[in-house]
Design a protein around this motif. Structure first.
Motif, PDB file in Angstrom:
ATOM      1  N   ALA A 129      -2.367   2.817   3.948  1.00  0.00           N
ATOM      2  CA  ALA A 129      -1.499   3.389   2.953  1.00  0.00           C
ATOM      3  C   ALA A 129      -0.130   4.086   3.546  1.00  0.00           C
ATOM      4  CB  ALA A 129      -2.371   4.551   2.030  1.00  0.00           C
ATOM      5  N   THR A 171      -6.188   6.328  -4.065  1.00  0.00           N
ATOM      6  CA  THR A 171      -7.135   5.405  -3.179  1.00  0.00           C
ATOM      7  C   THR A 171      -7.388   4.395  -4.137  1.00  0.00           C
ATOM      8  OG1 THR A 171      -7.373   7.021  -1.376  1.00  0.00           O
ATOM      9  CG2 THR A 171      -8.588   5.144  -1.518  1.00  0.00           C
ATOM     10  N   HIS A 230      -5.113   8.998   3.712  1.00  0.00           N
ATOM     11  CA  HIS A 230      -5.012   8.184   5.020  1.00  0.00           C
ATOM     12  C   HIS A 230      -6.290   8.249   5.562  1.00  0.00           C
ATOM     13  CE1 HIS A 230      -3.116   6.891   8.774  1.00  0.00           C
ATOM     14  NE2 HIS A 230      -4.105   7.800   9.605  1.00  0.00           N
ATOM     15  N   ASN A 252      -8.030   5.314   3.367  1.00  0.00           N
ATOM     16  CA  ASN A 252      -7.313   3.908   3.537  1.00  0.00           C
ATOM     17  C   ASN A 252      -6.093   4.242   4.653  1.00  0.00           C
ATOM     18  OD1 ASN A 252      -5.564   1.635   3.055  1.00  0.00           O
ATOM     19  ND2 ASN A 252      -5.541   1.963   0.965  1.00  0.00           N
ATOM     20  N   ILE A 282       2.779   4.292  -1.536  1.00  0.00           N
ATOM     21  CA  ILE A 282       2.870   5.441  -2.411  1.00  0.00           C
ATOM     22  C   ILE A 282       4.205   6.213  -2.485  1.00  0.00           C
ATOM     23  CG2 ILE A 282       1.575   7.577  -3.275  1.00  0.00           C
ATOM     24  CD1 ILE A 282      -0.452   6.792  -1.003  1.00  0.00           C
ATOM     25  N   GLN A 289       1.094  -1.419   0.018  1.00  0.00           N
ATOM     26  CA  GLN A 289      -0.077  -0.130   0.020  1.00  0.00           C
ATOM     27  C   GLN A 289       0.878   1.423   0.086  1.00  0.00           C
ATOM     28  OE1 GLN A 289      -3.780  -0.058   0.180  1.00  0.00           O
ATOM     29  NE2 GLN A 289      -3.097  -1.894  -0.922  1.00  0.00           N
ATOM     30  N   LEU A 330      -4.694   2.152  -5.338  1.00  0.00           N
ATOM     31  CA  LEU A 330      -4.264   1.144  -4.161  1.00  0.00           C
ATOM     32  C   LEU A 330      -5.154  -0.082  -3.815  1.00  0.00           C
ATOM     33  CD1 LEU A 330      -3.246   3.756  -1.450  1.00  0.00           C
ATOM     34  CD2 LEU A 330      -1.748   2.425  -2.835  1.00  0.00           C
TER      35      LEU A 330
END
Length: 379
Positions: free
Chosen positions: A223, A336, A217, A220, A194, A192, A339
């Motif tokens: 993440a 998101t 955040h 998710n 980035i 997850q 992800l």
């Protein structure tokens, strides 16, 4: 045909660190050498004068002339003598220089000079909405006016440059390139993570990224945001560290999911890209970013800025997603969605690599450059 690249930077242990201009020139020299041409690289601003050869490329390190108040002039005249001697010795036919600070503004050569737009100081100040130094604007405009021909890495950069300098030059568009074979597809990952990689600086949207990640955040909590690149002073505020400015912008909860690894060797960037699920580039000012192309070549799904040059790199909704950096909510939703959907990530990643292979691979771009220079010399 012998092409020389005059540059303030090049990624080599002997010439020091480099940004996008140097990386682009490195890719081009390798591509031209592979086609049987004889590229030269003249790197000014060095601590000594030196000539060496490596992998079919001749390098000339040029030490600037130190005379208070007149270094800019005498350094240019020194470069002029070197270029004209190399031309007289049949070592070069044409010289290419970047638009940055207009190094060729007072260089009179016996060979043709081409300026390639990678983004001048005037251009970036215009996009950043800040004042440009008078001397930089003067030299950049003079260099463009005096050049025998002009190239640009994007149509957007060419159009803006003509507008801000009041020029009417016909720019040929040839994009930046990478060796796609050196950026192999990374394969699927369930992380997850980035990733942002590049300089931590305001113009690349780093003061927007905390707000974007805060919203990611919330959507998710698993993440994670990884930042890779050197920290930079903020020109507008005078703050010595952009990273220090970023940290208070994260919520306390989101900040725990952020990792800043600092600058890493260029050879380590691929490992960082491989570990990520999504790469983000919320920048406000670019010409045509090599970092985007590198991530695309590794089949990474990207959410990038939608400004100016961006559609020339990414087909929105096909080889990546384009969103304005100030639209934090939409930017976060795009991240998101990627992800949470591995199939979508894979589809966009594969389309991204195919676009690199067809448009930005060095085999394609080097040939376009060679054909362009041959036409120029035949005139």
């Amino acid at each position: 045909m012998k092409i020389a690249f005059l540059t303030p930077e090049f990624p080599h242990p002997k010439t020091g660190t480099s940004g996008g201009i140097g990386t682009s020139i490195q890719n081009m020299t390798r591509g031209l050498a592979a086609l049987g041409y004889q590229p030269l690289v003249l790197v000014y601003g060095q601590d000594r004068d030196e000539h060496f050869e490596e992998n079919g490329v001749s390098f000339y390190r040029v030490r600037n002339v130190k005379i208070k108040g007149l270094s800019w002039y005498f350094t240019r005249k020194k470069i002029q003598r070197i270029i004209n001697q190399l031309h007289a010795d049949d070592r070069l036919d044409v010289v290419e220089a970047p638009d940055w600070t207009g190094i060729t503004s007072f260089i009179n050569t016996k060979c043709k000079v081409v300026i390639r737009l990678n983004g001048s100081d005037t251009y970036f100040c215009h996009l950043d909405k800040r004042a440009v130094k008078w001397a930089n604007r003067f030299h950049e405009k003079r260099a463009l006016q005096n050049a025998d021909a002009v190239l640009s890495v994007s149509r957007f950069t060419a159009d803006v440059t003509n507008e801000i300098f009041g020029l009417h030059r016909d720019f040929t568009i040839i994009p930046n390139s990478i060796d796609a074979a050196s950026f192999a597809p990374a394969g699927a990952t369930s992380s997850q993570t980035i990733l942002y990689f590049g300089t931590l600086i305001r113009k690349k949207g780093l003061l927007e990224l905390p707000h974007i990640f805060n919203k990611v955040h919330e959507m998710n909590p698993a993440a994670e945001l990884v930042l890779v690149g050197r920290d930079a002073r903020d020109i507008q505020s005078g703050n010595a560290s952009t990273w220090a400015m970023m940290q208070p912008l994260f919520t306390d909860s989101a900040r725990k999911k952020v990792s800043y690894r600092g600058g890493v060797a260029y050879t380590e960037i691929q490992s960082c890209i491989r570990e990520a699920s999504v790469c983000v580039f919320p920048t406000f000012a670019e010409a045509l970013p090599v970092s985007w192309i590198e991530a695309m070549a590794m089949e990474k799904a990207i959410v990038a800025s939608d400004i100016g040059w961006a559609p020339e790199v990414i087909e929105d909704g096909i080889s990546g997603w384009l969103v304005h950096p100030a639209n934090h909510e939409l930017y976060a939703r795009k991240i998101t969605a990627l992800l949470e959907d591995a199939v979508l990530r894979e589809s966009i990643g594969k389309a991204a690599r195919q676009r690199v292979l067809s448009v930005f691979d060095i085999a394609v771009v080097a040939r376009s450059n060679a054909e362009y220079y041959q036409r120029l010399l035949n005139k």
